[in-house]
Write an enzyme that holds these catalytic residues in place. Structure first.
Site, PDB file in Angstrom:
ATOM      1  N   SER A 184      67.100   1.618 -36.368  1.00 52.16           N
ATOM      2  CA  SER A 184      68.092   2.433 -36.398  1.00 52.16           C
ATOM      3  C   SER A 184      68.948   3.849 -35.021  1.00 52.16           C
ATOM      4  O   SER A 184      69.772   3.334 -35.132  1.00 52.16           O
ATOM      5  CB  SER A 184      68.128   3.197 -37.975  1.00 52.16           C
ATOM      6  OG  SER A 184      67.102   4.099 -37.337  1.00 52.16           O
ATOM      7  N   HIS A 212      69.658  -1.056 -42.431  1.00 51.56           N
ATOM      8  CA  HIS A 212      70.562  -1.254 -41.685  1.00 51.56           C
ATOM      9  C   HIS A 212      71.319  -2.200 -41.143  1.00 51.56           C
ATOM     10  O   HIS A 212      71.779  -2.592 -40.527  1.00 51.56           O
ATOM     11  CB  HIS A 212      70.324  -0.986 -40.326  1.00 51.56           C
ATOM     12  CG  HIS A 212      70.947   1.101 -40.474  1.00 51.56           C
ATOM     13  ND1 HIS A 212      71.532   1.995 -40.160  1.00 51.56           N
ATOM     14  CD2 HIS A 212      69.324   2.493 -40.039  1.00 51.56           C
ATOM     15  CE1 HIS A 212      71.826   3.101 -40.481  1.00 51.56           C
ATOM     16  NE2 HIS A 212      70.207   3.493 -40.032  1.00 51.56           N
ATOM     17  N   LYS A 243      73.611   2.998 -47.778  1.00 50.99           N
ATOM     18  CA  LYS A 243      74.383   2.823 -46.667  1.00 50.99           C
ATOM     19  C   LYS A 243      75.755   1.584 -47.331  1.00 50.99           C
ATOM     20  O   LYS A 243      76.784   2.489 -47.808  1.00 50.99           O
ATOM     21  CB  LYS A 243      73.462   2.157 -45.254  1.00 50.99           C
ATOM     22  CG  LYS A 243      72.090   3.933 -44.983  1.00 50.99           C
ATOM     23  CD  LYS A 243      71.400   2.919 -44.345  1.00 50.99           C
ATOM     24  CE  LYS A 243      70.592   4.620 -43.539  1.00 50.99           C
ATOM     25  NZ  LYS A 243      69.174   4.698 -43.585  1.00 50.99           N
TER      26      LYS A 243
HETATM   27  C1  LIG Z   1      67.750   5.590 -43.977  1.00 52.68           C
HETATM   28  C2  LIG Z   1      67.409   4.303 -44.318  1.00 52.68           C
HETATM   29  C3  LIG Z   1      65.919   4.664 -44.569  1.00 52.68           C
HETATM   30  C4  LIG Z   1      66.223   5.879 -45.721  1.00 52.68           C
HETATM   31  O1  LIG Z   1      67.107   5.315 -46.954  1.00 52.68           O
HETATM   32  P1  LIG Z   1      67.785   6.374 -48.188  1.00 52.68           P
HETATM   33  O2  LIG Z   1      67.683   5.547 -49.450  1.00 52.68           O
HETATM   34  O3  LIG Z   1      68.604   7.106 -47.253  1.00 52.68           O
HETATM   35  O4  LIG Z   1      66.083   6.918 -48.255  1.00 52.68           O
HETATM   36  C5  LIG Z   1      64.584   4.523 -45.085  1.00 52.68           C
HETATM   37  N1  LIG Z   1      64.652   3.690 -43.649  1.00 52.68           N
HETATM   38  C6  LIG Z   1      65.179   3.078 -42.544  1.00 52.68           C
HETATM   39  C7  LIG Z   1      64.826   2.232 -41.663  1.00 52.68           C
HETATM   40  C8  LIG Z   1      66.386   4.078 -42.831  1.00 52.68           C
HETATM   41  O5  LIG Z   1      67.497   3.386 -41.751  1.00 52.68           O
END
Ligand SMILES: *Cc1c(COP(=O)(O)O)cnc(C)c1O
Length: 398
Positions: A184, A212, A243
């Site tokens: 990310s 992502h 996301k």
């Molecule tokens: C955003 C993200 C998470 C966490 O996701 P949430 O649902 O907001 O807890 C976990 N792993 C990665 C790689 C992320 O980018």
């Protein structure tokens, strides 16, 4: 009252402030989107994970509202006591089918999915082989399990093979290789084709955190396994509804039936935390439907076109970008203070983009992470690039 304790916290905060490491929160007074209101001004938003632009899509909002009317505000229960409604089963079936798996299990967040997945599946006799750049939630989840831990240099397949050989030589029972599908902070995409090949050679299992990617990377948005031609050959995928898939919240694991069944019995964040609210389920179901439709194809094409346009504009004026093909486009700046200053100047000039610096990224690798979205028009992307150029010259970065 332990005044030393409070003094220590204040001193710690002061140190962070003087090192330029405090993370300010900009207050948005509108819905999430390509344009947001901040301090009474409309600014272009280049830092949401709202890749498909669905966070305030009327169909997604309707999904949340109609689910709330039909199923209520919430369950006031964990899933196994009295917190499982038809809509939870629909969402599990829907995300499992989308990603090509037998079943899915929902969590309050992907952070919880990653936090709860390792401990029930692996014990002292087993090993977890983890990419060194994996998300914090994977690191925490691995810490909570009793399995032996091995790390490989990020995206380095020779190092992964070395670690697999070491684990096999040490006589472990099962090995689980775990990686982010997309890293990310950098936007780098994991080499899942080569990871699967190595896993098969060393008899290891694989897990991909595709937060992502789910919804917009790869054919039909089915994620990095689909992009890398190994769809269906990854044992476990974790993902988020927070996301691309609507942006509400909620995490999931998709996997073969015995994995999901055991997690339902043993995963602590699932057993001891509230069921997802119907609004989140309804919004996420609507988002998956859009992702699977021709509208989803159009949105994915827009993300790609926006990313290509922004990358080429930024490179042309001399910004230092991390190369790649993902919608995450990091603009490298070096020091934390510069990233803070740049973010402040950008906001002043009409672009919301966040500076990332230690400890989120290594010291000296501070950056502005930009993210492209289907919520942005091509004209808005060019406008944002103009503003970056203007601010970059003013701060003598370019
Ligand atoms: C955003 C993200 C998470 C966490 O996701 P949430 O649902 O907001 O807890 C976990 N792993 C990665 C790689 C992320 O980018």
């Amino acid at each position: 009252m332990d005044s030393h304790f409070y003094d220590r916290l204040s001193a710690e905060l002061k140190d962070m402030e003087s090192a330029g490491l405090l993370k300010p929160e900009r207050i948005i007074s509108s819905a999430q989107g390509g344009v947001v209101d901040i301090g009474g001004r409309k600014v272009l938003n280049l830092c949401a994970n709202n890749y498909l632009g669905l966070a305030s899509d009327p169909r997604v909002i309707d999904g949340a509202l109609s689910a709330t009317r039909e199923w209520g505000a919430g369950l006031a229960s964990v899933r196994f006591i009295c917190g499982t409604q038809d809509i939870h089963k629909h969402l599990e079936a829907s995300i499992a089918e989308y990603l090509g798996y037998h079943d899915a299990i929902l969590f309050a967040a992907a952070f919880d999915a990653n936090g709860g997945v390792f401990e029930p599946l692996l014990s002292e006799q087993d090993a977890i082989v983890s990419d060194s750049l994996n998300h914090a939630s994977i690191i925490d989840g691995v810490r909570l399990s009793k399995a032996k831990r091995y790390r490989f240099a990020t995206n380095d397949m020779n190092d992964l093979e070395r670690v697999l050989q070491q684990a096999r030589a040490e006589g472990v029972r099962s090995i689980l290789i775990v990686t982010d599908g997309v890293f990310s902070m950098d936007g780098t995409i994991a080499q899942l084709d080569r990871i699967v090949e190595l896993a098969e050679r060393y008899g290891a299992l694989t897990m991909v955190d595709d937060c992502h990617a789910t919804g917009f990377v790869g054919p039909d948005g089915r994620g990095t396994p689909a992009l890398k031609g190994v769809a269906g050959r990854i044992d476990i995928i974790s993902g988020t509804f927070g996301k691309a898939l609507g942006g509400a919240m909620g995490g999931f694991i998709v996997a073969a039936q015995p994995i999901v069944d055991l997690l339902r019995q043993r995963a602590r964040p699932y057993l001891f935390s509230n069921a997802l609210t119907p609004a989140v389920c309804g919004a996420s179901l609507a988002a998956i439907r859009i992702a699977c439709s021709p509208d989803g194809d159009e949105r994915r094409a827009r993300i790609q076109n926006n990313a290509a346009a922004f990358r080429s504009r930024m490179r042309a004026v001399g910004f230092d970008l991390i190369p790649g093909e993902h919608a995450i486009i990091p603009v490298m700046l070096g020091e934390a203070q510069l990233a803070q200053q740049m973010a402040a100047e950008l906001l002043e000039a009409g672009v919301l983009a966040t500076g990332f610096y230690f400890p989120v990224v290594p010291n000296g690798k501070a950056r502005i992470r930009t993210q492209m979205s289907a919520a942005l028009t091509t004209a808005q992307v060019h406008q944002a690039a103009d503003i970056f150029e203007h601010v970059g010259r003013k701060l003598r970065i370019i």
